[in-house]
Design a protein around this motif. Structure first.
Motif, short mmCIF file in Angstrom:
data_model
loop_
_atom_site.label_atom_id
_atom_site.label_comp_id
_atom_site.label_asym_id
_atom_site.label_seq_id
_atom_site.Cartn_x
_atom_site.Cartn_y
_atom_site.Cartn_z
N THR A 118 77.74 75.74 148.64
CA THR A 118 78.88 75.49 149.14
C THR A 118 78.91 74.19 150.26
O THR A 118 77.64 74.15 150.84
N ALA A 119 79.94 73.55 150.67
CA ALA A 119 79.78 72.83 151.81
C ALA A 119 79.49 73.23 152.91
O ALA A 119 78.69 72.80 153.78
N CYS A 120 80.04 74.50 153.19
CA CYS A 120 79.53 75.21 154.38
C CYS A 120 77.80 75.60 154.75
O CYS A 120 77.33 76.07 155.61
N ASN A 121 77.33 75.61 153.56
CA ASN A 121 75.78 76.11 153.80
C ASN A 121 74.79 75.04 153.36
O ASN A 121 73.68 75.22 153.25
N LEU A 122 75.38 73.74 153.51
CA LEU A 122 74.52 72.33 153.44
C LEU A 122 73.90 72.32 154.74
O LEU A 122 74.29 72.59 155.76
N LEU A 123 72.62 71.73 154.73
CA LEU A 123 71.93 71.57 155.97
C LEU A 123 71.96 70.02 156.24
O LEU A 123 71.64 69.19 155.43
N LYS A 124 72.00 69.81 157.69
CA LYS A 124 72.09 68.58 157.94
C LYS A 124 70.65 68.11 158.59
O LYS A 124 70.25 68.88 159.49
N VAL A 125 69.91 67.24 158.14
CA VAL A 125 68.36 67.44 158.57
C VAL A 125 68.37 65.75 158.90
O VAL A 125 68.84 64.78 158.48
N ASN A 126 66.98 65.41 159.68
CA ASN A 126 66.64 64.12 159.68
C ASN A 126 65.47 63.76 158.77
O ASN A 126 65.35 64.48 157.91
N LEU A 127 64.86 62.66 158.92
CA LEU A 127 63.85 62.10 157.72
C LEU A 127 62.71 63.15 157.77
O LEU A 127 62.00 63.33 156.92
N ASP A 128 62.29 63.66 159.18
CA ASP A 128 61.22 64.86 159.16
C ASP A 128 61.57 65.92 158.63
O ASP A 128 60.65 66.99 158.41
N LYS B 15 60.25 72.02 152.71
CA LYS B 15 59.28 70.79 153.15
C LYS B 15 58.78 70.12 152.19
O LYS B 15 58.76 68.90 151.92
N PRO B 16 57.89 71.05 151.37
CA PRO B 16 57.26 70.51 150.19
C PRO B 16 58.04 69.67 149.26
O PRO B 16 57.94 68.49 148.65
N GLY B 17 59.34 70.04 149.00
CA GLY B 17 60.50 69.43 148.18
C GLY B 17 60.80 68.36 148.79
O GLY B 17 61.07 67.27 148.13
N TYR B 18 61.10 68.57 150.01
CA TYR B 18 61.90 67.27 150.74
C TYR B 18 61.19 66.19 151.15
O TYR B 18 61.55 65.17 151.25
N VAL B 19 59.69 66.26 150.98
CA VAL B 19 58.60 65.04 151.31
C VAL B 19 59.31 63.96 150.26
O VAL B 19 59.23 62.74 150.84
N LEU B 20 59.36 64.34 149.11
CA LEU B 20 59.62 63.32 148.02
C LEU B 20 60.98 62.30 148.61
O LEU B 20 61.09 61.28 148.61
N HIS B 21 61.99 63.22 148.79
CA HIS B 21 63.19 62.70 149.31
C HIS B 21 63.03 61.89 150.62
O HIS B 21 63.87 60.79 150.62
N SER B 22 62.42 62.43 151.54
CA SER B 22 62.58 61.69 152.96
C SER B 22 61.71 60.36 152.78
O SER B 22 62.00 59.40 153.24
N ALA B 23 60.56 60.36 151.67
CA ALA B 23 59.80 58.91 151.51
C ALA B 23 60.68 57.93 150.79
O ALA B 23 60.42 56.74 151.11
N ILE B 24 61.43 58.40 149.88
CA ILE B 24 62.33 57.36 149.33
C ILE B 24 63.51 56.96 150.18
O ILE B 24 63.62 55.77 150.33
N HIS B 25 63.94 57.78 150.81
CA HIS B 25 64.99 57.19 151.88
C HIS B 25 64.44 56.39 153.03
O HIS B 25 65.16 55.60 153.47
N ALA B 26 63.08 56.91 153.40
CA ALA B 26 62.73 55.94 154.48
C ALA B 26 62.31 54.63 153.84
O ALA B 26 62.52 53.66 154.70
N ALA B 27 61.97 54.45 152.72
CA ALA B 27 61.50 53.33 152.21
C ALA B 27 62.60 52.39 151.64
O ALA B 27 62.75 51.25 151.70
N ARG B 28 63.92 53.17 151.17
CA ARG B 28 65.07 52.36 150.75
C ARG B 28 66.34 52.64 151.39
O ARG B 28 66.83 53.94 151.12
#
Length: 135
Positions: A48-58, A84-97
């Motif tokens: 739900t919207a109330c349990n989304l986490l707001k995170v930085n690139l790290d 974090k092992p799953g988020y690494v893929l996302h952060s790499a793409i977000h950082a590059a693009r």
């Protein structure tokens, strides 16, 4: 909504799937840009919207405030964990693009089955040929 759509189309498998969305205007915030991410341990059907986490690139949670009181949450509120092992893929793409605003990473059964075969994707259909030519 994206979690509900993915769940309804069975584009999920267990709890190791992720969807990230870049928070509009967060590039200029301290420790920005920021992204919304599902709480590790919750299925797409529980999001739900109330349990989304707001995170930085790290992958560090930058805002643990929750505008919805716990008494109004009817579905598992989660524990505020980033996988974090799953988020690494996302952060790499977000950082590059910086033009990429959303990423979905899933392990649906069909894709998982094909990826584990000896030959992988074969050019047996127009869709497969298109996918092979894009890569």
């Amino acid at each position: 909504v994206s979690y509900r759509i993915a769940y309804l189309h069975e584009w999920h498998e267990n709890i190791f799937n992720h969807i990230t969305l870049k928070v509009a205007g967060s590039d200029d915030e301290p420790d920005g840009p920021h992204f919304l991410l599902n709480d590790y341990g919750l299925g797409f059907d529980e999001m739900t919207a109330c349990n989304l986490l707001k995170v930085n690139l790290d992958g560090m949670i930058v805002d643990q405030s929750n505008p919805m009181p716990a008494s109004r949450r009817t579905i598992n509120p989660g524990k505020g964990r980033v996988f974090k092992p799953g988020y690494v893929l996302h952060s790499a793409i977000h950082a590059a693009r910086d033009d990429v605003h959303a990423i979905w990473h899933g392990h649906d059964l069909d894709a998982t089955a094909v990826s584990q075969t000896k030959f992988g994707v074969l050019p047996l259909s127009q869709e497969a040929t298109y996918a092979l030519n894009k890569g």
